[in-house]
Every structure is written in C-alpha cells, then in structure tokens.
Design a protein around this motif. Structure first.
Motif, short mmCIF file in Angstrom:
data_model
loop_
_atom_site.label_atom_id
_atom_site.label_comp_id
_atom_site.label_asym_id
_atom_site.label_seq_id
_atom_site.Cartn_x
_atom_site.Cartn_y
_atom_site.Cartn_z
N PRO A 39 7.29 4.45 -8.38
CA PRO A 39 5.86 4.59 -8.09
C PRO A 39 5.03 4.44 -9.36
O PRO A 39 5.55 4.58 -10.48
CB PRO A 39 5.76 6.02 -7.55
CG PRO A 39 6.85 6.75 -8.29
CD PRO A 39 7.97 5.75 -8.47
N ASP A 40 3.76 4.14 -9.20
CA ASP A 40 2.86 4.13 -10.34
C ASP A 40 2.78 5.53 -10.93
O ASP A 40 2.91 6.53 -10.21
CB ASP A 40 1.45 3.70 -9.92
CG ASP A 40 1.41 2.25 -9.45
OD1 ASP A 40 2.39 1.52 -9.66
OD2 ASP A 40 0.37 1.86 -8.87
N VAL A 93 12.32 6.73 -9.94
CA VAL A 93 12.30 6.39 -11.37
C VAL A 93 10.89 6.65 -11.90
O VAL A 93 9.91 6.06 -11.42
CB VAL A 93 12.67 4.91 -11.59
CG1 VAL A 93 12.58 4.56 -13.07
CG2 VAL A 93 14.08 4.63 -11.06
N GLU A 94 10.81 7.53 -12.86
CA GLU A 94 9.51 7.87 -13.44
C GLU A 94 9.14 6.88 -14.55
O GLU A 94 9.94 6.61 -15.44
CB GLU A 94 9.56 9.28 -14.04
CG GLU A 94 10.00 10.37 -13.06
CD GLU A 94 8.87 10.81 -12.16
OE1 GLU A 94 7.74 10.29 -12.31
OE2 GLU A 94 9.11 11.68 -11.31
N GLY A 142 1.22 7.42 -4.93
CA GLY A 142 2.48 6.76 -5.26
C GLY A 142 3.66 7.71 -5.24
O GLY A 142 4.73 7.40 -4.71
N ARG A 143 3.47 8.88 -5.81
CA ARG A 143 4.52 9.89 -5.82
C ARG A 143 4.83 10.36 -4.40
O ARG A 143 5.99 10.57 -4.04
CB ARG A 143 4.10 11.06 -6.69
CG ARG A 143 5.15 12.18 -6.75
CD ARG A 143 6.35 11.77 -7.58
NE ARG A 143 7.46 12.71 -7.45
CZ ARG A 143 8.47 12.78 -8.31
NH1 ARG A 143 8.50 11.96 -9.34
NH2 ARG A 143 9.44 13.64 -8.12
N GLY A 193 0.84 -1.19 0.00
CA GLY A 193 0.00 0.00 0.00
C GLY A 193 0.87 1.23 0.00
O GLY A 193 1.89 1.30 0.70
N ALA A 194 0.50 2.21 -0.81
CA ALA A 194 1.36 3.37 -0.99
C ALA A 194 1.54 4.18 0.28
O ALA A 194 2.53 4.91 0.43
CB ALA A 194 0.77 4.26 -2.10
N SER A 195 0.64 4.06 1.23
CA SER A 195 0.74 4.84 2.47
C SER A 195 1.48 4.10 3.57
O SER A 195 1.61 4.61 4.69
CB SER A 195 -0.66 5.22 2.97
OG SER A 195 -1.40 4.05 3.26
#
Length: 233
Positions: free
Chosen positions: A171-172, A199-200, A182-183, A147-149
């Motif tokens: 991140p997505d 990484v973008e 995500g960022r 989970g992103a958080s």
C-alpha cells in the motif's frame, strides 16, 4: 462480467491505437511518463496513450493519459489519468471538478497477464502506474487495485489470487492521512488471504504520501526487488 462482441473489441482496439500514436508524438506527455520512471518499452508494453482526438464517449477526458485494460481478447476498456499540472502536482485532490483518475467502464483488474507468473508470488499495489513500474521496470509480477476501496466490492478477485503461495501487498505510505485507505485495503486482503504479507514502504518525506513510483525514482529497481525477495537484476 461484461461481454464484448467482435465489433466492440475492434472499436476499442482502433481507439487504443489512435491514442498510442498520439502519445508517441507528444513530447510533453512522454516527458511526464519518463519523469515517472517509465521507459519506452514499458509504455509500449502496456499500450499507454494520449486522448488527443477522443472517441465520442471520451470527450470529457481530452488531453488525458489513457491506460487500456488488456486481456486475452484484447482491449476491453480504458482508465484515464489527468496529466494537467494541477493534477500532477498533487497539491489538490480534485481540480476542475474531477478526480485524477476516471473510467467509464466497469471496474476491472489490471495487468491480468501477470497472474500467469511462474515465480509463485504476486504483488498487489495501488494504481496502474505503480503496477507498470513493478512489472515493466522491475520484473516483479504485479496487479493494481483500481482504487484502494475496490477489494471489498469485488470479492471474486479473491479467487484469482488464492492459489499463490505468497501475495505481497504494497500500500501507499499514507499513514499521515486520516483515512489511510491504502493500509485498510492491505489489511482487508490479508484478512481474506492468509498468505498475504503487507510490505511497508519507507517514508521519504515526513507528512507526505510515498508510493511505489516515488521509491523507484528515489532508490531504484533493485531496492524494490529486494522488498519481495528478488535479487538485483
């Protein structure tokens, strides 16, 4: 940290084997995983399964994909992914009142075996399926944030990563979303670990989220390897 006794570990191992067997004979579930780019060796390595005959505590996730948490002592828990068409389509965040992913266990870091890599770097990505693609299909050591958080709530994970020379955070690509969680996760990791590089991912479809899995399907393993400085293999 949750401590499991031998009896608990044995029960989890038995449950994992049952789910693995159920997946191996279910063409629809295997088709879903193959469509996501996962080969049989990767499916076997991460011991993915299908909750066909659920254990008593897993009754609400019958028919879901099972993703066990694997550590040195064995299976220590599970995370589940709904693979019903309504969830797979991504058209709704929730359907039937549940999220796409669910766990009944304390949040744990996945694919911890990759922390022993001798490549000198590690990738942090969003979600187990992306880690399976990076590690299993591309030979890139990767751990998923559950989970992103999760990073903010589990700062002890920082100690597991601090000795890596380089940490690639992927991140997505969800800049079109207002939350852009995500960022935010990637920036939090970079703030805590100065050797982290974000990484973008390229956007494949304007206005639609892109993740590692999408890039693998669209551009292949060598493209993903190039993002972290590895040669084609």
């Amino acid at each position: 940290m949750r401590r499991l006794d031998k009896e608990q570990l044995s029960s989890l191992e038995e449950t994992c084997r049952d789910y693995e067997i159920a997946l191996s004979v279910n063409p629809e579930a295997l088709s879903y995983l193959h469509g996501r780019g996962l080969s049989l060796p990767t499916i076997d390595r991460f011991r993915l399964g299908l909750v066909e005959s659920p254990s008593p505590s897993h009754r609400t996730v019958a028919g879901w994909l099972s993703m066990p948490t694997l550590k040195g002592v064995g299976v220590t828990g599970f995370k589940f992914r709904c693979i019903k068409p309504e969830c797979v389509s991504g058209e709704v965040e929730k359907h039937d009142g549940h999220p796409k992913y669910l766990t009944y266990d304390p949040q744990a870091l996945g694919n911890v075996a990759d922390l022993d890599t001798d490549l000198g770097f590690i990738v942090v990505c969003e979600g187990e399926l992306d880690a399976y693609i990076l590690s299993g299909e591309c030979g890139i050591p990767a751990i998923p944030m559950p989970g992103a958080s999760a990073w903010k709530g589990h700062r002890h994970w920082r100690r597991l990563l601090k000795d890596f020379r380089t940490i690639y955070v992927i991140p997505d690509d969800d800049a079109h979303l207002k939350a852009n969680v995500g960022r935010k996760m990637a920036e939090e990791i970079r703030a805590d670990l100065p050797q982290a590089t974000i990484v973008e991912l390229p956007s494949l479809t304007e206005g639609k989220k892109t993740d590692v899995n999408d890039i693998f399907i669209a551009r292949g393993r060598d493209y993903l390897r190039s993002l972290v400085g590895l040669e084609a293999a």
